[in-house]
Design a protein around this motif. Structure first.
Motif, PDB file in Angstrom:
ATOM      1  N   LEU A  18       0.842  -1.190   0.000  1.00 22.26           N
ATOM      2  CA  LEU A  18       0.000   0.000   0.000  1.00 22.26           C
ATOM      3  C   LEU A  18       0.878   1.240   0.000  1.00 22.26           C
ATOM      4  O   LEU A  18       2.047   1.185   0.407  1.00 22.26           O
ATOM      5  N   HIS A  19       0.290   2.365  -0.412  1.00 24.93           N
ATOM      6  CA  HIS A  19       1.051   3.608  -0.486  1.00 24.93           C
ATOM      7  C   HIS A  19       1.585   3.986   0.904  1.00 24.93           C
ATOM      8  O   HIS A  19       0.813   4.133   1.854  1.00 24.93           O
ATOM      9  N   ILE A  40      14.588   7.986   9.617  1.00 24.10           N
ATOM     10  CA  ILE A  40      13.334   7.254   9.839  1.00 24.10           C
ATOM     11  C   ILE A  40      12.643   7.678  11.129  1.00 24.10           C
ATOM     12  O   ILE A  40      11.426   7.537  11.259  1.00 24.10           O
ATOM     13  N   THR A  41      13.399   8.223  12.088  1.00 27.04           N
ATOM     14  CA  THR A  41      12.780   8.563  13.378  1.00 27.04           C
ATOM     15  C   THR A  41      11.746   9.686  13.241  1.00 27.04           C
ATOM     16  O   THR A  41      10.971   9.929  14.148  1.00 27.04           O
ATOM     17  N   SER A  42      11.743  10.343  12.068  1.00 25.60           N
ATOM     18  CA  SER A  42      10.766  11.412  11.860  1.00 25.60           C
ATOM     19  C   SER A  42       9.418  10.866  11.369  1.00 25.60           C
ATOM     20  O   SER A  42       8.448  11.610  11.254  1.00 25.60           O
ATOM     21  N   ARG A  43       9.371   9.568  11.050  1.00 32.46           N
ATOM     22  CA  ARG A  43       8.173   9.022  10.390  1.00 32.46           C
ATOM     23  C   ARG A  43       7.139   8.466  11.360  1.00 32.46           C
ATOM     24  O   ARG A  43       7.486   7.895  12.401  1.00 32.46           O
ATOM     25  N   LEU A  51      -0.977   8.657   4.297  1.00 34.58           N
ATOM     26  CA  LEU A  51      -1.055   9.112   2.908  1.00 34.58           C
ATOM     27  C   LEU A  51      -0.480  10.516   2.748  1.00 34.58           C
ATOM     28  O   LEU A  51      -0.017  10.885   1.673  1.00 34.58           O
ATOM     29  N   HIS A  52      -0.492  11.290   3.825  1.00 34.59           N
ATOM     30  CA  HIS A  52       0.016  12.661   3.731  1.00 34.59           C
ATOM     31  C   HIS A  52       1.530  12.771   3.893  1.00 34.59           C
ATOM     32  O   HIS A  52       2.092  13.844   3.730  1.00 34.59           O
ATOM     33  N   GLU A  53       2.191  11.648   4.257  1.00 34.46           N
ATOM     34  CA  GLU A  53       3.650  11.709   4.394  1.00 34.46           C
ATOM     35  C   GLU A  53       4.311  11.633   3.009  1.00 34.46           C
ATOM     36  O   GLU A  53       3.712  11.133   2.056  1.00 34.46           O
ATOM     37  N   ALA A  54       5.557  12.105   2.948  1.00 37.10           N
ATOM     38  CA  ALA A  54       6.306  12.000   1.693  1.00 37.10           C
ATOM     39  C   ALA A  54       6.612  10.527   1.421  1.00 37.10           C
ATOM     40  O   ALA A  54       6.675   9.718   2.346  1.00 37.10           O
ATOM     41  N   SER A  55       6.819  10.161   0.144  1.00 42.19           N
ATOM     42  CA  SER A  55       7.089   8.763  -0.203  1.00 42.19           C
ATOM     43  C   SER A  55       8.562   8.545  -0.510  1.00 42.19           C
ATOM     44  O   SER A  55       9.310   9.494  -0.691  1.00 42.19           O
TER      45      SER A  55
END
Ligand SMILES: *[C@@H]1O[C@H](CO)[C@@H](O)[C@H](O)[C@H]1NC(C)=O
Ligand SMILES: *[C@@H]1O[C@H](CO)[C@@H](O)[C@H](O)[C@H]1NC(C)=O
Length: 390
Positions: A59-60, A105-108, A95-99
């Motif tokens: 998934l996205h 990664i700790t920002s995700r 879905l609103h995060e950058a891809s």
């Protein structure tokens, strides 16, 4: 006509022997051995961008590609995969995060869901030879691993040094260092404690798993993960090469078994032995002595033609023997096993050895081949069982 045919046959035979001798010669070099054992040059995801996990059916933004630092190489290419139930809960935010690839990664959100949920569980995945995190049945494998607990079960998978986008050259010590770096990341960056971690592995990855379980169990104080699952494992490399056939039909060293001296001589050139039988035994013995609960599951398909299923009972024997004070021969052990073996019909058979401290299971499946098995519900169930406390 007649003579020229025989000349031709003789020439062809001579060529085959010369080629075979050349192959054996090459096999004694560590460069060639690395290519044969690890197949890291065979990427199988050519033309597909690992930074776009959607290409592999995810998934996205379900997968976050990032890198983990290891010893002596730049970094290891890694995927953090969210389970689908948790994804659904936070779908809009995700879905609103950058891809794509993430430098930090700790920002995700996905990372925070893993680190900050005291109930989150993690399967660390050690893949087999060849390919990358995205190739073959590995996608279905990740989905099967988290299917039993879709709100909780995260998956972490990475490419060892020399594989895919990870730099460096594969060796036994190097792969163990890489797996350790990933486990350390899980423990200290994602802050998931060992009792919420299961380590899953297939094929060559099972040898890495055995090294890791032994290494951590021997720490002071010991670190023992919730469980370890070995799918299609092998006893060690010298035993594997004796049984290995290319595509299940062309034996490499098999013909030489009739010449034991030459056979043993060639085996002495093996650089990376990957002795799973010894490491698993040492893991079991250490945990029994320390009174540390442990769970170990071995899965193997009878129709596996890459690594014959007969490797698994040998590993199981070494593991169970390590729980006992008096040793038992393989033949006697097989007889004892028959008494407690559960017949699962077309699914195969199951033997479980329970001690006061740990559980060791052997599941020999009738079907599953070498790779397909990874996406099957038997894998989902194996992970679920690890988290059930009897
Ligand atoms: C690997 O195993 C072979 C054969 O069993 C042995 O001769 C060799 O010394 C071993 N190599 C290492 C590095 O342990
Ligand atoms: C079984 O365990 C005994 C010690 O109890 C040990 O001496 C022996 O080497 C082990 N055998 C195998 C095959 O692991």
């Amino acid at each position: 006509m007649f003579w020229s045919f025989f000349n031709y046959a003789g020439l062809a035979g001579g060529t085959v022997v010369a080629l075979y001798a050349g192959l054996l010669g090459l096999l004694t070099t560590s460069w060639f051995q690395a290519h044969v054992v690890y197949l890291h040059a065979v990427q199988m995801t050519w033309g597909k961008d690992l930074d776009i996990p959607e290409v592999f059916g995810f998934l996205h933004n379900q997968v976050t590609p990032f890198r983990i630092k290891s010893v002596g190489v730049e970094s290891l290419y890694t995927w953090h995969i969210l389970p689908v139930g948790l994804y659904r809960q936070r779908e809009i935010d995700l879905l609103h995060e950058a891809s794509g690839f993430v430098p930090d990664i700790t920002s995700r959100l996905g990372f925070k869901l893993l680190r900050d949920d005291p109930e989150a569980r993690l399967v660390i995945h050690f893949h087999g030879a060849a390919g990358t995190v995205g190739s073959g049945y590995r996608g279905p494998n990740y989905r099967a691993l988290s299917a039993g607990q879709p709100d909780k079960m995260h998956v972490l998978t990475f490419d060892y040094r020399g594989f895919g986008r990870s730099s460096g050259w594969p060796t036994e010590q190097g792969l163990i260092a890489d797996a350790t770096a990933v486990v350390e990341w899980a423990l200290h960056v994602a802050k998931v404690p060992p009792e919420r971690i299961v380590i899953y592995s297939q094929s060559m990855g099972t040898a890495v798993n055995a090294a890791i379980m032994e290494h951590y169990a021997q720490q002071y104080p010991p670190i023992v993960f919730k469980g370890h699952i070995l799918t299609a494992p092998f006893v060690d490399v010298p035993t594997l090469v004796s049984t290995y056939s290319v595509a299940g039909t062309v034996p490499i060293l098999g013909p030489l078994k009739r010449f034991p001296i030459l056979f043993d001589y060639l085996k002495s050139f093996i650089k990376d032995n990957w002795s799973t039988k010894n490491r698993v035994a040492s893991y079991v013995r250490t945990n029994e002595q320390n009174g540390q609960p442990y769970k170990l599951t071995l899965l193997h398909g009878e129709d596996d033609y890459d690594i014959p299923w007969t490797h698994t009972p040998v590993i199981f024997w070494h593991a169970v023997n390590a729980t006992r004070s008096e040793k038992v021969s393989f033949e006697d052990f097989e007889k004892i096993k028959d008494e407690s073996k559960v017949d699962l019909g077309y699914a195969g058979s199951l033997v479980e050895c329970k001690t006061k401290t740990g559980v060791i299971r052997e599941e020999i499946l009738k079907y599953g081949l070498h790779d397909v098995i990874m996406g099957n519900p038997v894998v989902t169930l194996a992970v679920m069982r690890m988290f059930e406390d009897e």
